[in-house]
Scaffold this motif. Structure first.
Motif, PDB file in Angstrom:
ATOM      1  N   TRP A   1       4.146 -11.245  -2.592  1.00  0.00           N
ATOM      2  CA  TRP A   1       4.140  -9.811  -2.344  1.00  0.00           C
ATOM      3  C   TRP A   1       2.801  -9.230  -2.749  1.00  0.00           C
ATOM      4  CZ3 TRP A   1       8.053  -8.215   0.517  1.00  0.00           C
ATOM      5  CH2 TRP A   1       9.196  -8.994   0.552  1.00  0.00           C
TER       6      TRP A   1
ATOM      7  N   SER B   1       9.205  -5.071   0.004  1.00  0.00           N
ATOM      8  CA  SER B   1      10.189  -5.348  -1.044  1.00  0.00           C
ATOM      9  C   SER B   1      11.067  -4.122  -1.226  1.00  0.00           C
ATOM     10  CB  SER B   1       9.483  -5.690  -2.351  1.00  0.00           C
ATOM     11  OG  SER B   1       8.786  -4.552  -2.823  1.00  0.00           O
ATOM     12  N   PRO B   2      12.319  -4.330  -1.609  1.00  0.00           N
ATOM     13  CA  PRO B   2      13.194  -3.172  -1.827  1.00  0.00           C
ATOM     14  C   PRO B   2      12.804  -2.384  -3.071  1.00  0.00           C
ATOM     15  CG  PRO B   2      14.357  -5.221  -2.277  1.00  0.00           C
ATOM     16  CD  PRO B   2      13.012  -5.591  -1.747  1.00  0.00           C
ATOM     17  N   ALA B   3      12.150  -3.034  -4.023  1.00  0.00           N
ATOM     18  CA  ALA B   3      11.740  -2.345  -5.250  1.00  0.00           C
ATOM     19  C   ALA B   3      10.268  -1.967  -5.138  1.00  0.00           C
ATOM     20  CB  ALA B   3      11.939  -3.254  -6.451  1.00  0.00           C
ATOM     21  N   PRO B   4       9.911  -0.744  -5.553  1.00  0.00           N
ATOM     22  CA  PRO B   4       8.502  -0.351  -5.499  1.00  0.00           C
ATOM     23  C   PRO B   4       7.659  -1.147  -6.490  1.00  0.00           C
ATOM     24  CG  PRO B   4       9.817   1.351  -6.544  1.00  0.00           C
ATOM     25  CD  PRO B   4      10.764   0.298  -6.076  1.00  0.00           C
ATOM     26  N   SER B   5       6.354  -1.137  -6.259  1.00  0.00           N
ATOM     27  CA  SER B   5       5.453  -1.876  -7.143  1.00  0.00           C
ATOM     28  C   SER B   5       5.444  -1.255  -8.534  1.00  0.00           C
ATOM     29  CB  SER B   5       4.041  -1.902  -6.562  1.00  0.00           C
ATOM     30  OG  SER B   5       3.531  -0.595  -6.497  1.00  0.00           O
ATOM     31  N   LEU B   6       4.969  -2.001  -9.484  1.00  0.00           N
ATOM     32  CA  LEU B   6       4.992  -1.564 -10.880  1.00  0.00           C
ATOM     33  C   LEU B   6       3.762  -0.760 -11.270  1.00  0.00           C
ATOM     34  CD1 LEU B   6       6.338  -4.889 -12.394  1.00  0.00           C
ATOM     35  CD2 LEU B   6       7.620  -2.826 -11.814  1.00  0.00           C
TER      36      LEU B   6
ATOM     37  N   ARG C   1       4.659   4.071  -6.785  1.00  0.00           N
ATOM     38  CA  ARG C   1       5.948   4.086  -6.088  1.00  0.00           C
ATOM     39  C   ARG C   1       5.821   3.563  -4.664  1.00  0.00           C
ATOM     40  NH1 ARG C   1       9.444   3.751  -9.526  1.00  0.00           N
ATOM     41  NH2 ARG C   1      11.040   4.501  -8.114  1.00  0.00           N
TER      42      ARG C   1
ATOM     43  N   PRO D   1       5.801   0.559  -1.856  1.00  0.00           N
ATOM     44  CA  PRO D   1       6.451  -0.752  -1.769  1.00  0.00           C
ATOM     45  C   PRO D   1       5.408  -1.857  -1.837  1.00  0.00           C
ATOM     46  CG  PRO D   1       6.271   0.245   0.388  1.00  0.00           C
ATOM     47  CD  PRO D   1       5.793   1.267  -0.592  1.00  0.00           C
ATOM     48  N   THR D   2       5.872  -3.061  -2.089  1.00  0.00           N
ATOM     49  CA  THR D   2       4.975  -4.214  -1.995  1.00  0.00           C
ATOM     50  C   THR D   2       5.231  -4.869  -0.645  1.00  0.00           C
ATOM     51  OG1 THR D   2       6.593  -5.531  -3.213  1.00  0.00           O
ATOM     52  CG2 THR D   2       4.756  -4.608  -4.462  1.00  0.00           C
TER      53      THR D   2
ATOM     54  N   THR E   1       0.350  -5.651  -3.271  1.00  0.00           N
ATOM     55  CA  THR E   1       0.345  -4.203  -3.475  1.00  0.00           C
ATOM     56  C   THR E   1      -0.442  -3.542  -2.350  1.00  0.00           C
ATOM     57  OG1 THR E   1      -1.682  -4.243  -4.779  1.00  0.00           O
ATOM     58  CG2 THR E   1       0.406  -4.503  -5.987  1.00  0.00           C
TER      59      THR E   1
END
Length: 140
Positions: free
Chosen positions: A15, A45-50, A54, A56-57, A17
């Motif tokens: 993944w 990805s369903p979860a946003p990057s860290l 906010r 997505p990756t 950024t």
């Protein structure tokens, strides 16, 4: 990390950024990366990057595949989404802000009514024959 995850990393998958995608797609405007990825079926990805953006990756293999399609001119990219387009150059050219003319339109009606009431009260107070409590009575 499982064997499948290790194989994905060896194959260049994983993944990325938005910043990493910008490096792979330099001909795409940063503001258009999400739209270009969506229109070219790049998996996200369903979860946003860290990184607190906010965003997505993006799937690395998909990004690289679309990069090759962009280079060949086969990817779904609108002209305004390209960093080398006339629209991108026009957006990058600074222009002075446009001042809106002041008008007596319907947006100003409530303010004008309030102003008329205040002016009317002031004039009524000054023209009243019995100026009780005015400054002139206080001074005398």
């Amino acid at each position: 990390m499982g064997a499948a995850d290790e194989q994905d990393l060896e194959d260049g998958e994983g993944w990325l950024t938005k910043a990493e995608v910008r490096e792979i797609w330099p001909q795409i405007r940063p503001i258009s990366i999400r739209a270009v990825a969506r229109s070219n079926s790049v998996r996200t990805s369903p979860a946003p990057s860290l990184d607190l953006t906010r965003e997505p990756t993006y799937h690395a293999a998909d990004v690289r595949h679309v990069a090759a399609r962009i280079a060949r001119g086969e990817a779904e990219v609108a002209p305004w989404q390209r960093a080398d387009s006339d629209a991108a150059r026009d957006d990058a050219t600074p222009v002075p802000p446009v001042q809106q003319p002041i008008s007596w339109g319907p947006d100003n009606v409530p303010g004008l009514i309030l102003l008329a009431i205040i002016v009317g009260l002031i004039l009524w107070g000054l023209a009243s024959p019995d100026n009780h409590g005015t400054v002139t009575d206080f001074v005398r």
